[in-house]
Design a protein around this motif. Structure first.
Motif, PDB file in Angstrom:
ATOM      1  N   ARG A  65      39.864   4.382  21.705  1.00 19.54           N
ATOM      2  CA  ARG A  65      40.156   5.461  20.776  1.00 19.54           C
ATOM      3  C   ARG A  65      39.759   5.166  19.668  1.00 19.54           C
ATOM      4  O   ARG A  65      39.864   6.369  18.625  1.00 19.54           O
ATOM      5  CB  ARG A  65      41.965   5.202  20.705  1.00 19.54           C
ATOM      6  N   ALA A  66      39.725   4.388  19.233  1.00 16.86           N
ATOM      7  CA  ALA A  66      39.039   4.086  17.670  1.00 16.86           C
ATOM      8  C   ALA A  66      37.241   5.137  16.784  1.00 16.86           C
ATOM      9  O   ALA A  66      37.661   5.674  16.323  1.00 16.86           O
ATOM     10  CB  ALA A  66      38.438   2.775  16.970  1.00 16.86           C
ATOM     11  N   SER A  70      37.410   7.691  15.193  1.00 15.99           N
ATOM     12  CA  SER A  70      37.133   7.692  13.589  1.00 15.99           C
ATOM     13  C   SER A  70      35.814   9.228  13.310  1.00 15.99           C
ATOM     14  O   SER A  70      35.636   9.839  14.071  1.00 15.99           O
ATOM     15  CB  SER A  70      36.284   6.760  13.799  1.00 15.99           C
ATOM     16  N   ASP A  75      34.905   4.372   9.548  1.00 20.60           N
ATOM     17  CA  ASP A  75      35.948   3.841  10.486  1.00 20.60           C
ATOM     18  C   ASP A  75      35.814   3.582  11.517  1.00 20.60           C
ATOM     19  O   ASP A  75      37.245   2.309  12.065  1.00 20.60           O
ATOM     20  CB  ASP A  75      36.423   5.318  10.789  1.00 20.60           C
ATOM     21  N   TRP A  79      39.112  -0.060  12.799  1.00 18.94           N
ATOM     22  CA  TRP A  79      39.856   0.677  13.677  1.00 18.94           C
ATOM     23  C   TRP A  79      39.997  -0.628  14.191  1.00 18.94           C
ATOM     24  O   TRP A  79      40.547  -0.936  15.134  1.00 18.94           O
ATOM     25  CB  TRP A  79      40.370   1.380  14.384  1.00 18.94           C
ATOM     26  N   ASN A 127      48.295   0.520  20.680  1.00 15.63           N
ATOM     27  CA  ASN A 127      47.273   0.564  19.653  1.00 15.63           C
ATOM     28  C   ASN A 127      46.834   2.084  19.863  1.00 15.63           C
ATOM     29  O   ASN A 127      46.163   1.980  19.207  1.00 15.63           O
ATOM     30  CB  ASN A 127      46.700  -0.913  19.959  1.00 15.63           C
ATOM     31  N   SER A 130      48.857   4.865  19.029  1.00 15.58           N
ATOM     32  CA  SER A 130      49.385   4.903  17.308  1.00 15.58           C
ATOM     33  C   SER A 130      47.796   5.506  16.449  1.00 15.58           C
ATOM     34  O   SER A 130      48.030   5.899  15.691  1.00 15.58           O
ATOM     35  CB  SER A 130      49.329   3.135  17.401  1.00 15.58           C
ATOM     36  N   MET A 131      46.956   5.627  17.272  1.00 16.10           N
ATOM     37  CA  MET A 131      45.823   5.814  16.761  1.00 16.10           C
ATOM     38  C   MET A 131      45.126   7.555  16.408  1.00 16.10           C
ATOM     39  O   MET A 131      45.907   8.102  17.467  1.00 16.10           O
ATOM     40  CB  MET A 131      44.647   5.157  16.249  1.00 16.10           C
TER      41      MET A 131
END
Length: 133
Positions: A65-66, A70, A75, A79, A127, A130-131
């Protein structure tokens, strides 16, 4: 074709960062547990294997997900480190909530491995959700 080459380069860079972060997570994880996962797994301890792979999957869910949210490699790295911190905190909290957890895993108790893996995967999902971009 030039656009594709740029996309291929971005893919390769994100994959490289993700693999390095995953290796860093794995190294941190095995160094913070009181038992030696690799030795237990080599001996056929399914609880240790399940706990370890659950932790890796939970981390990789958040890391994937990061990458999506990003705006660049910086980024992604930031993350990814946050995902590592969330997993480490959850791992620490679980070990305090269930103080016999590591002993149970060393004894091959699958319930302990399932609990450890489940918490790590749940944290990874939360997690990741939430990003926000």
């Amino acid at each position: 074709m030039t656009e594709f080459i740029g996309q291929l380069f971005a893919f390769a860079m994100h994959l490289a960062v993700a693999l390095v972060l995953t290796a860093l997570f794995l190294l941190a994880y095995v160094r913070t547990t009181p038992h030696q996962e690799h030795e237990l797994i080599r001996k056929g301890n399914a609880a240790a294997a399940l706990g370890l792979i659950g932790a890796v999957i939970g981390f990789c869910i958040a890391l994937s997900r990061a990458i999506v949210v990003s705006q660049g490699l910086g980024d992604t790295l930031l993350w990814g480190l946050i995902a590592l911190a969330v997993q480490a905190t959850g791992h620490w909290a679980l070990s305090h909530y269930l103080p016999r957890l590591y002993t149970a895993i060393e004894e091959g108790d699958l319930a302990a491995g399932v609990m450890k893996a489940g918490v790590a995967i749940a944290l990874g999902l939360l997690n990741a959700a939430s990003m926000t971009p």
